[in-house]
Write a protein that holds these residues in place. Sequence first.
Motif, short mmCIF file in Angstrom:
data_model
loop_
_atom_site.label_atom_id
_atom_site.label_comp_id
_atom_site.label_asym_id
_atom_site.label_seq_id
_atom_site.Cartn_x
_atom_site.Cartn_y
_atom_site.Cartn_z
N ASP A 694 -24.43 27.73 -0.26
CA ASP A 694 -23.40 26.73 -0.02
C ASP A 694 -23.59 26.18 1.38
OD1 ASP A 694 -22.21 28.54 1.84
OD2 ASP A 694 -21.13 29.50 0.19
N PHE A 696 -21.41 26.40 3.97
CA PHE A 696 -20.44 26.96 4.90
C PHE A 696 -21.08 28.06 5.74
CE2 PHE A 696 -17.93 25.44 1.28
CZ PHE A 696 -17.14 24.51 1.96
N ASN A 729 -12.62 26.12 6.20
CA ASN A 729 -12.60 26.45 4.78
C ASN A 729 -11.64 27.62 4.56
OD1 ASN A 729 -13.11 26.84 2.09
ND2 ASN A 729 -15.16 27.71 2.38
N ASN A 730 -10.42 27.31 4.17
CA ASN A 730 -9.40 28.33 4.00
C ASN A 730 -9.47 29.02 2.64
OD1 ASN A 730 -7.76 28.14 6.53
ND2 ASN A 730 -7.56 26.00 5.84
N THR A 731 -10.43 28.59 1.79
CA THR A 731 -10.59 29.33 0.53
C THR A 731 -11.20 30.71 0.78
OG1 THR A 731 -12.76 28.31 0.19
CG2 THR A 731 -10.85 27.18 -0.77
N TRP A 753 -14.64 30.42 8.32
CA TRP A 753 -15.71 29.64 7.66
C TRP A 753 -15.47 28.15 7.86
CZ3 TRP A 753 -19.81 32.10 5.40
CH2 TRP A 753 -19.67 33.46 5.16
N CYS A 754 -16.55 27.44 8.12
CA CYS A 754 -16.47 25.97 8.24
C CYS A 754 -17.80 25.38 7.80
CB CYS A 754 -16.14 25.55 9.68
SG CYS A 754 -17.46 25.90 10.86
N SER A 755 -17.82 24.07 7.64
CA SER A 755 -19.06 23.38 7.25
C SER A 755 -20.10 23.54 8.34
CB SER A 755 -18.78 21.90 7.00
OG SER A 755 -19.98 21.21 6.81
#
Length: 783
Positions: A694, A696, A729-731, A753-755
């Motif tokens: 992915d 992230f 990314n809060n998932t 997590w982030c892009s």
Amino acid sequence: MNSKRNSFYLPALLMMLFFASFSYSQTSSTAPKAENKSKLFEETTTDSDYLMAIEKAGDVLESAANDAEFEGSTFHLFGDIKRTESKLDLILASLKGANPNVRNQQMYRIVLKEIEQELNDQNNAINIRNQNLEKIKTRIIDLRKDKILFTLIKDTIRRKQFKTELANLKKRYLRTDSLMTKNQETLNHKKRLTVEHKIDVSNALATVETKLEKSGISILNKEYPSLWSTDTTAKKVVSHNIKAKIIIEENVAAYYLSYKAGALITLCFFMGLLAWYISRNLKYLKSNGHDENLTLFNFKYLNRGVILPIVVITLNIAVVTNLYAPALFLELLQLGLLGVLTILFKNDWSGKSMRNWLLLFGLFFALCFLDLFIEVGLFQRCSFIIINILGIRYGLVQIKSLKDQLYIKGFFKWASIIFIGLNVLSILYNLFGRVSLSNMLSLTAFISLTQIVALSVLLKIILEIILLQIYTTRVKRGIEKIFDYENLSDTLKKPFIIVISYMWLVVIASNLNIWESLRSSLGTLLSRPNTIGSITFTLGNIVLFFIIVWAAHLLQNYVAYFFGEIEDENEENINKRQHSKLLITRLVVLIVGYLLAVAASGMPLDKLSILLGALGVGVGLGLQNVVNNFVSGIILIFDKPIQIGDVIDISSESGRVKSMGLRTTKINAPNGAEIIIPNGNLLSQNITNWTYTDNFKLVDISIEISGDATPEDINATISASLESLPLVNNTKPSQIYYNSISDGKFKIQIKFWCSIYRTEETISTAKQVLFSNFKSKELTFNT
């Protein structure tokens, strides 16, 4: 002679079958030895043998009658002969009454040659059917060799015994003979018609070739007196003469339209598909509120509708693919094209430019009318001179207003020179009696100018179609960013300029009646075999090889645009699966292109094996790295350890994969540098792919908090701050670690997590939000 001989055999056979007994009875009284011989046969031949002989003869006659019947293919042949006769009658009548312009003569020559080929095929088909009839006659004549049957005929007593069977046999024979005679006469009549038509075609071709030679530029003989020697006696133009010429031209154009109906319908069908595809893209953009953005791409035509641009494309293709159409048909296409362009220009052009364009349109219309329907005389010649003078002034003064309004401006320099030069030559030839050549040069001058305008619009429409496809595909992928369409258009238009230049030159050459000779000469040069050592080749095969290779490379470079891909884009939501398909498509295009190029070159397989052997030696000596990188590129395409858009670390380099080729891979470094890495190095080293699964990345921030607070309060503040950030990314749950805790002082490590494409931006934003939130709670925040 052969048919006459066989037609004699059939009645002779009938006479022998049914009247031989009479002669036998006359000779039997005077020849007792022959009677003894007959009895000898009677003793060895039974009634069953006679019946079998009669049955065999009946089967032969029945099969002959069946085979002599005309089948459906024969009636289709007769229909073709009738249609060919109708075409020939129309061409011969038109040849006598139409104006002797080059366009009509070229069309007559093409059609007459095709009619000549049709007549040859029809004549061969008739010959085959005549041969079949001859074979059938031979089968009937071979019945004379049946001794049992002739013994029965000679025996009076036996003949009475088989009277009924012989009567039926006679009926079959008479029916077969009547049918074959009738069919023979029909075939002879059709053959006589084809021979007469071949003579007519040969004479008509000689007439057409003579007229075309007289209209050639190299012929210097005068057709008419010089203009000052022309009889100036006033002559009334009879209206029915013009009507007669209009009828003739209409008939010729109608015939050509029916003759080319299949090709024209196919063209309209594909243009209809293109119109549907463009309309679908426009409808999608409109339904999603993006149709107004088309003005940002400098659209001039597609954003105002689909019908008129499609008509422009269709008419341009029709003009180039119907080079030898009759004058009326082709000039109607040209006038229709100019009319559609007038509608397109109406709202965009300035008043001055529009007036100049309408003047050009009017001059061209007058020129066409004079060329088609007015007899050559003082009125027509003076009218042409006036139009030529206006054309020269137009080329010197007014053409500049058109140049400023069109997409392609570079061609207008040459278009102006050709336009003015041809008008000057037309005046000179007209003055000295070369009227046909003068008319031809006048029409060519105006067509060369109007055609470059039409082709300029055509190029702009094609570029708009490609840009529309790219933008629609990107919108469907959720990418609404306006890309650099100007640089992209400059890249795309280069190969299309080559194509429209070819189209322009072909139209000019065909109007000057030199295209056929140029093509023939060039074809002879390219097809002439050349030998070097044991290898024989032609220049045409070599040129075709390089054209196919060039086209393959061009297509594999531009195929990405139809997937909505732009080289300079840097979106984080890039479609990796689509890029993989695109790479495979490029590879397939290159492989197929090279295979077609090799096949087109005509190189024998044994010579190709020698070349491959030499290539193998070259690989062994110094091309190992090139082949290694090429093979590695193919492995990367199918194995997919990295894809376009991935963020990777390799050796001491890191960055985002920009493009992947068959030899090298380009990586965009964070500092803006472009790193070019051979594909062999990518496979031989360890690669860290941050975006394999992915996009992230887990990042961390170390902070210090001072003040009166509990860990629960700090955790709540941190969690609320991260949840408020759209870039986080809060998932995936964030992680909070306490490295040290003392009274009023906390050292904390935060992971979230982030892009990966916006790591620095996300960290910076997170620090700012955390600082503001902790300050609002009167806590000291340090990083």
